[in-house]
Scaffold this active site. Structure first.
Site, PDB file in Angstrom:
ATOM      1  N   SER A  21      24.295 -53.636  40.347  1.00 49.36           N
ATOM      2  CA  SER A  21      25.090 -52.830  39.427  1.00 49.36           C
ATOM      3  C   SER A  21      26.000 -53.731  38.603  1.00 49.36           C
ATOM      4  CB  SER A  21      25.910 -51.798  40.204  1.00 49.36           C
ATOM      5  OG  SER A  21      26.666 -52.416  41.240  1.00 49.36           O
ATOM      6  N   GLU A  23      29.684 -53.890  35.914  1.00 51.11           N
ATOM      7  CA  GLU A  23      30.951 -53.268  35.560  1.00 51.11           C
ATOM      8  C   GLU A  23      31.317 -53.559  34.107  1.00 51.11           C
ATOM      9  OE1 GLU A  23      34.411 -53.371  38.325  1.00 51.11           O
ATOM     10  OE2 GLU A  23      35.365 -54.521  36.700  1.00 51.11           O
ATOM     11  N   ASP A 167      45.940 -53.084  56.632  1.00 54.74           N
ATOM     12  CA  ASP A 167      44.955 -53.062  55.560  1.00 54.74           C
ATOM     13  C   ASP A 167      43.688 -52.336  56.004  1.00 54.74           C
ATOM     14  OD1 ASP A 167      44.610 -54.344  52.774  1.00 54.74           O
ATOM     15  OD2 ASP A 167      42.711 -54.802  53.753  1.00 54.74           O
ATOM     16  N   GLN A 185      37.114 -56.114  45.593  1.00 52.52           N
ATOM     17  CA  GLN A 185      37.743 -56.882  44.535  1.00 52.52           C
ATOM     18  C   GLN A 185      36.993 -58.212  44.435  1.00 52.52           C
ATOM     19  OE1 GLN A 185      41.564 -58.851  45.270  1.00 52.52           O
ATOM     20  NE2 GLN A 185      42.383 -57.843  43.437  1.00 52.52           N
ATOM     21  N   PHE A 225      42.861 -63.974  35.545  1.00 54.18           N
ATOM     22  CA  PHE A 225      42.369 -62.990  36.504  1.00 54.18           C
ATOM     23  C   PHE A 225      42.802 -63.329  37.923  1.00 54.18           C
ATOM     24  CE2 PHE A 225      38.862 -62.137  33.311  1.00 54.18           C
ATOM     25  CZ  PHE A 225      39.395 -60.932  32.923  1.00 54.18           C
TER      26      PHE A 225
END
Length: 323
Positions: A21, A23, A167, A185, A225
């Site tokens: 996939s 993004e 978490d 992420q 980033f």
């Protein structure tokens, strides 16, 4: 009401072969729009399992995200997964956004708590009529219809988590709320992904966790980033990119080679799929995909999502008036 989109993505997530996939993000300018749609058209012949469309911090790209998702449904053979963030929205506003997605024929949503607008690392506060945790957003979407729901996972721990125990507890809460799968992420060390997967499994959650691949091809862009996400960046990769600072072709080779090696090892370790960040310029992502993914036939037009599943007005049937 269960539609073809739900069945198709759920089947893909449970099959023995990995999913692939890509993004994209909604553009801010006309030139950005042209770049996005050029990238989408280059991706389409690869017949990915889905493409995801991001949602700006604080809902800043809400209308643009909805419009891109709608165009993907109506103008391509691709299956869009629409991002949705809780930050900055009341529960009523979130219901309306889900209704707009559903009205466009989209039943695949990626639910995240989201970053605050302006400064993603700044103080986070919930909307007074909204949600504090991502699991609450998952519960809301699940209550509004038969959606396939993805959530976020963090190989290096969520930047706001104090420890791994909390978490993983938050992640498991999203599983129990009805999440079907997770996308991580970005990260740059495969061992971080494998440790996360082991921790989640040990906690009793078995949803697929799809690793996200960021091809690091430009030292200036990737530095930003990394700063925003807080993820660790390998020194050897940083040095190689710095050496290629003024040579875009060399930087492209460095980033693609590193990301391809990551992708191959992740698949060898049993990752359920790969999700490529394109930055609306798909060249690096397609170069990696070409190496690690088998060729697939392009599906016939009109199979990207459910059409005509809902009445006019955007509300799923039965719609009531932390990361």
């Amino acid at each position: 009401m269960t539609g073809a989109a739900d069945e198709g993505l759920r089947v893909a997530l449970t099959r023995s072969t990995p999913t692939f996939s890509f993004e994209f993000f909604p553009p801010r300018t006309a030139a950005g729009g042209r770049a996005l749609w050029n990238a989408i058209r280059r991706i389409e012949p690869l017949a990915p399992d889905f493409v995801s469309i991001t949602y700006g911090a604080g809902g800043s790209s809400r209308d643009r995200t909805v419009e891109v998702v709608r165009r993907v449904v109506t103008e391509t053979t691709l299956r869009p997964v629409a991002h949705l963030t809780a930050v900055g929205h009341s529960a009523a506003e979130l219901r309306r956004v889900v209704g707009r997605y559903a009205d466009a024929g989209v039943r695949d949503v990626l639910a995240v708590r989201g970053d605050p607008p302006g400064d993603p690392r700044g103080a986070w506060s919930a909307h007074p009529d909204g949600f504090t945790h991502a699991y609450e957003l998952v519960e809301l979407i699940r209550s509004l219809g038969d959606f396939t729901i993805g959530v976020a996972a963090f190989p290096e721990r969520h930047p706001r988590s104090t420890d791994w125990e909390s978490d993983i507890r938050h992640f498991v809460a999203k599983c129990r709320a009805g999440a079907d799968y997770a996308i991580t992420q970005m990260f740059f060390d495969v061992e971080d992904y494998l440790r996360l997967r082991d921790r989640v499994t040990a906690a009793g959650c078995d949803i697929p966790i799809i690793p996200e691949i960021m091809p690091a091809t430009d030292v200036r862009r990737i530095s930003r980033f990394v700063e925003l996400s807080g993820c660790a960046f390998p020194e050897d990769l940083a040095h190689a990119l710095e050496a290629a600072r003024d040579d875009p072709a060399a930087g492209h080779r460095v980033g693609v080679e590193h990301a391809t090696a990551m992708a191959e090892r992740l698949l060898a370790e049993g990752a359920p799929g790969l999700h490529f960040i394109t930055l609306n310029s798909s060249t690096a992502a397609t170069d990696i995909h070409r190496t690690v993914a088998p060729a697939r036939p392009v599906p016939p037009a009109g199979t990207g999502a459910v059409r005509g599943a809902l009445p006019a007005g955007g509300a799923p049937v039965g719609l009531p008036g932390q990361a």
